[in-house]
Design a protein around this motif. Sequence first.
Motif, mmCIF file in Angstrom:
data_model
loop_
_atom_site.group_PDB
_atom_site.id
_atom_site.type_symbol
_atom_site.label_atom_id
_atom_site.label_comp_id
_atom_site.label_asym_id
_atom_site.label_seq_id
_atom_site.Cartn_x
_atom_site.Cartn_y
_atom_site.Cartn_z
ATOM 1 N N SER A 98 2.583 -15.235 -2.441
ATOM 2 C CA SER A 98 1.655 -14.120 -2.250
ATOM 3 C C SER A 98 2.429 -12.882 -1.831
ATOM 4 O O SER A 98 3.519 -12.984 -1.243
ATOM 5 N N THR B 231 1.831 -2.605 2.196
ATOM 6 C CA THR B 231 1.230 -1.444 2.846
ATOM 7 C C THR B 231 2.199 -0.289 2.677
ATOM 8 O O THR B 231 3.362 -0.394 3.068
ATOM 9 N N GLY C 65 -3.134 -6.840 -1.635
ATOM 10 C CA GLY C 65 -2.704 -8.230 -1.493
ATOM 11 C C GLY C 65 -2.937 -8.965 -2.796
ATOM 12 O O GLY C 65 -4.044 -8.917 -3.349
ATOM 13 N N SER D 87 1.961 -8.960 -0.069
ATOM 14 C CA SER D 87 1.169 -7.968 0.649
ATOM 15 C C SER D 87 1.997 -6.700 0.766
ATOM 16 O O SER D 87 3.166 -6.755 1.155
ATOM 17 N N HIS E 80 -3.162 -0.323 0.911
ATOM 18 C CA HIS E 80 -2.811 -1.745 1.062
ATOM 19 C C HIS E 80 -3.286 -2.528 -0.153
ATOM 20 O O HIS E 80 -4.342 -2.239 -0.726
#
Length: 235
Positions: free
Chosen positions: A103, A107, A91, A105, A89
């Motif tokens: 932003s 995974t 961010g 993110s 992960h």
Amino acid sequence: MDIVLTLGAYWTARKESAEECAERLSSFLSELAATDSALSVWYEKAKSKREATQAKLDVGCVKALTDLLERGQNRRDVGGDVIADLGFHVGIWNGERSLKAASLSVTCGAYSSTQQFGNNVLLDLPEDLGSLEQPERMQKVLAATAKAWEPDWAGVYSLDATNNRAFSPTAPLVDWMVYLSREEFPAPPAEQAMSVTQINDLGTLIVVSEHPCRPDDPSHQARVAAIESSIGIKA
């Protein structure tokens, strides 16, 4: 009514190494940078903006991105062992504040049998979209997502759409635009769409309307419902 948009991409269990994920991430960030200036510079998240903006990412350095992803692995509370099947992960953000902030993110590399759709990319777009409000520009961002990550589905949708409808990563959410992989969703062209584009041999990208769909606009919602029906998605 302000529309807050997210680009989300989701896919089922896919075991990949940190380096393989980093190569995808590097390709993705490079494509974003070529598409719009608001998505051209990224920083690691930190406790303060000053600290974060000193950690600018080199999006072309696969090794640095590999290290970043490995630092984002889940670990057990007791012993600190890595939980490998939960993947990696990361961010990051674009260093902007307020209406220009974005932003990201990610995974990836998750293959847990208990989390069917554990892999995802979530790009929270700036409230002030700027040139990204042009459907052709946003379509390029979504196409770059499909090419880099090869998700089962991806879409650009509003917060209102996720709140007002039964959102689940296991089923495509049709809103402003949606991508459907050929392998998971062998869908026919949507007749009510603004445009339907084939992304290499991966899948289909459907642009629903010229502007982001508004939940209070009956014409937008009628078009969404018609496209869902034409591609076999139940409302």
